[in-house]
Scaffold this motif. Sequence first.
Motif, PDB file in Angstrom:
ATOM      1  N   PHE A 112      42.781  20.772  32.809  1.00  0.00           N
ATOM      2  CA  PHE A 112      43.334  22.029  32.291  1.00  0.00           C
ATOM      3  C   PHE A 112      43.679  22.934  33.472  1.00  0.00           C
ATOM      4  N   ARG A 113      44.935  23.354  33.527  1.00  0.00           N
ATOM      5  CA  ARG A 113      45.355  24.241  34.615  1.00  0.00           C
ATOM      6  C   ARG A 113      45.031  25.686  34.255  1.00  0.00           C
ATOM      7  N   GLY A 114      44.501  26.399  35.221  1.00  0.00           N
ATOM      8  CA  GLY A 114      44.267  27.822  35.089  1.00  0.00           C
ATOM      9  C   GLY A 114      45.211  28.569  36.011  1.00  0.00           C
ATOM     10  N   GLU A 115      46.063  29.392  35.437  1.00  0.00           N
ATOM     11  CA  GLU A 115      47.069  30.120  36.228  1.00  0.00           C
ATOM     12  C   GLU A 115      46.586  31.533  36.514  1.00  0.00           C
ATOM     13  N   THR A 158      38.986  39.911  38.732  1.00  0.00           N
ATOM     14  CA  THR A 158      37.935  39.676  39.718  1.00  0.00           C
ATOM     15  C   THR A 158      38.343  40.230  41.074  1.00  0.00           C
ATOM     16  N   ARG A 159      37.611  41.233  41.548  1.00  0.00           N
ATOM     17  CA  ARG A 159      37.846  41.722  42.909  1.00  0.00           C
ATOM     18  C   ARG A 159      37.154  40.776  43.879  1.00  0.00           C
ATOM     19  N   GLY A 160      37.929  40.145  44.742  1.00  0.00           N
ATOM     20  CA  GLY A 160      37.395  39.155  45.657  1.00  0.00           C
ATOM     21  C   GLY A 160      36.849  39.760  46.929  1.00  0.00           C
ATOM     22  N   ILE A 161      36.315  38.897  47.778  1.00  0.00           N
ATOM     23  CA  ILE A 161      35.724  39.369  49.029  1.00  0.00           C
ATOM     24  C   ILE A 161      36.769  39.914  49.991  1.00  0.00           C
ATOM     25  N   ASP A 162      38.058  39.574  49.749  1.00  0.00           N
ATOM     26  CA  ASP A 162      39.130  40.092  50.603  1.00  0.00           C
ATOM     27  C   ASP A 162      39.671  41.431  50.088  1.00  0.00           C
ATOM     28  N   GLY A 163      39.111  41.934  48.986  1.00  0.00           N
ATOM     29  CA  GLY A 163      39.562  43.207  48.426  1.00  0.00           C
ATOM     30  C   GLY A 163      40.664  43.085  47.415  1.00  0.00           C
ATOM     31  N   GLY A 164      41.299  41.912  47.334  1.00  0.00           N
ATOM     32  CA  GLY A 164      42.328  41.703  46.328  1.00  0.00           C
ATOM     33  C   GLY A 164      41.713  41.430  44.973  1.00  0.00           C
ATOM     34  N   VAL A 165      42.513  41.579  43.913  1.00  0.00           N
ATOM     35  CA  VAL A 165      42.022  41.362  42.554  1.00  0.00           C
ATOM     36  C   VAL A 165      42.784  40.201  41.924  1.00  0.00           C
ATOM     37  N   HIS A 166      42.052  39.148  41.570  1.00  0.00           N
ATOM     38  CA  HIS A 166      42.613  38.005  40.848  1.00  0.00           C
ATOM     39  C   HIS A 166      42.601  38.312  39.357  1.00  0.00           C
ATOM     40  N   VAL A 167      43.674  37.917  38.678  1.00  0.00           N
ATOM     41  CA  VAL A 167      43.777  38.090  37.232  1.00  0.00           C
ATOM     42  C   VAL A 167      44.018  36.719  36.611  1.00  0.00           C
ATOM     43  N   GLY A 168      43.152  36.312  35.702  1.00  0.00           N
ATOM     44  CA  GLY A 168      43.279  35.002  35.072  1.00  0.00           C
ATOM     45  C   GLY A 168      41.913  34.336  35.048  1.00  0.00           C
ATOM     46  N   PRO A 169      41.848  33.058  34.756  1.00  0.00           N
ATOM     47  CA  PRO A 169      42.968  32.182  34.425  1.00  0.00           C
ATOM     48  C   PRO A 169      43.131  32.004  32.926  1.00  0.00           C
ATOM     49  N   ASN A 170      44.316  31.513  32.536  1.00  0.00           N
ATOM     50  CA  ASN A 170      44.464  30.971  31.195  1.00  0.00           C
ATOM     51  C   ASN A 170      43.982  29.512  31.252  1.00  0.00           C
ATOM     52  N   ALA A 171      44.253  28.720  30.237  1.00  0.00           N
ATOM     53  CA  ALA A 171      43.836  27.313  30.252  1.00  0.00           C
ATOM     54  C   ALA A 171      44.856  26.496  29.483  1.00  0.00           C
ATOM     55  N   VAL A 172      45.724  25.792  30.218  1.00  0.00           N
ATOM     56  CA  VAL A 172      46.750  24.963  29.583  1.00  0.00           C
ATOM     57  C   VAL A 172      46.609  23.529  30.079  1.00  0.00           C
ATOM     58  N   PRO A 173      46.962  22.542  29.262  1.00  0.00           N
ATOM     59  CA  PRO A 173      46.882  21.153  29.726  1.00  0.00           C
ATOM     60  C   PRO A 173      47.765  20.941  30.950  1.00  0.00           C
ATOM     61  N   ALA A 174      47.208  20.300  31.962  1.00  0.00           N
ATOM     62  CA  ALA A 174      47.985  19.968  33.153  1.00  0.00           C
ATOM     63  C   ALA A 174      48.597  18.589  32.969  1.00  0.00           C
ATOM     64  N   LEU A 175      49.759  18.366  33.548  1.00  0.00           N
ATOM     65  CA  LEU A 175      50.486  17.110  33.383  1.00  0.00           C
ATOM     66  C   LEU A 175      50.155  16.114  34.480  1.00  0.00           C
ATOM     67  N   ALA A 176      49.126  16.451  35.276  1.00  0.00           N
ATOM     68  CA  ALA A 176      48.609  15.558  36.313  1.00  0.00           C
ATOM     69  C   ALA A 176      47.203  16.029  36.650  1.00  0.00           C
ATOM     70  N   ARG A 177      46.392  15.148  37.218  1.00  0.00           N
ATOM     71  CA  ARG A 177      45.024  15.541  37.586  1.00  0.00           C
ATOM     72  C   ARG A 177      45.043  16.726  38.568  1.00  0.00           C
ATOM     73  N   GLU A 178      46.032  16.738  39.417  1.00  0.00           N
ATOM     74  CA  GLU A 178      46.181  17.838  40.369  1.00  0.00           C
ATOM     75  C   GLU A 178      47.505  18.552  40.107  1.00  0.00           C
TER      76      GLU A 178
END
Length: 400
Positions: free
Chosen positions: A227-230, A260-280
Amino acid sequence: MRVRITYDCDVLVIGGGIVGLSTAYAITRAAPGTRVTVLEKEPGPARHQTGRNSGVIHSGIYYRPGSLKARYAVRGAAEMVKFCTEYGIPHAVTGKLIVATDRAELPRLHALVQRGRENGIPVRELGGPQIAEYEPEVRGLAAIHVGTTGICDFVAVARQLAHGSGAEIRYGTRVVRVDRRPERGVAVLTAAGDVVRGRVLVNCAGLQCDEIARLTGDDPDMRIVPFRGEYYELARPELVRGLIYPVPDPAFPFLGVHLTRGIDGGVHVGPNAVPALAREGYGWGTVRPRELGSTLAWPGSWRIARRHWRYGAGELRRSLSKTAFTDAVGRLLPGVCEDDLVPTAAGVRAQAVLRDGTLVDDFLIREGARTVHVLNAPSPAATASLPIGREVARRALSAL
């Protein structure tokens, strides 16, 4: 006549993510002198699940009391903070808010309070007006504050585990075949044509763990469904002080879109969860027909789709529509707009699925002859990596 075998190592670990490296670290700590070799197909450590998550040290509040996830996350969070402090790895214990924005979520929020207490986690219940004490821009009917949640640089943790283990780490080494003989050990053939021999094999291959299990001759009776998280990055990070989560749906192992405010001060938003079309498959453009075919051939994949199609449709909509994604974020943070969200790197969750369509909701570790397989270790595995590593190490050393 007895054949004498020359072993390259005592324990051969496949997978150089944080769980594989923690296992190597735990083995050499528990049994000094044990020779450990780690094979990792990427050119460096922690290139997949470990290095592509939001960097959160989870408290353990979500997980069923008594489960491995609950026990190892609670213990692992404290150990991870101590490990980061000891080795100067960037981290912070920030606490987090879990916010109910709809009346229907209030019973689930109260259930989380009870679960947190059963897991030994201190929580503070907040009314709507009290939320602003922690996050002035957030709106909700009620919330809980979990003080033991934190953030860290899990890739730096993985590097330190690799260094501190004293193991031989072979990067750029992809395993293509495994010859296991219970009376002798295991021999692994790499894509470069090298053969590596060990007495015991530990499978920490993450997104490829079921494939590696089958190469050894063990039937894992599950499949990894990716499942991909964007994610997006928040262009106005000043809107968020710390970590903000919605109330999760207990029917799914996903926590929903959070900030999520990360250790670098930036803020991550997400993830959703959608089926990925490959393992990676970190984007819709990455399609690997053999891997996709394997997912579609597994009966559990279709049973998930039938059972949870409404949830999946919502996740797919948020993947394809930035407006829909922004609306999901806006439930927690009303001041956010589409221009505030800047696309950033995605991650893929290695989710074990049983034949009947059950999403495995706990860590899953199984043993075979001279093998130990870690078959389900998505989030909070990074948080719990030190206790997981010790448990896998215990089993591997017993097999020796």
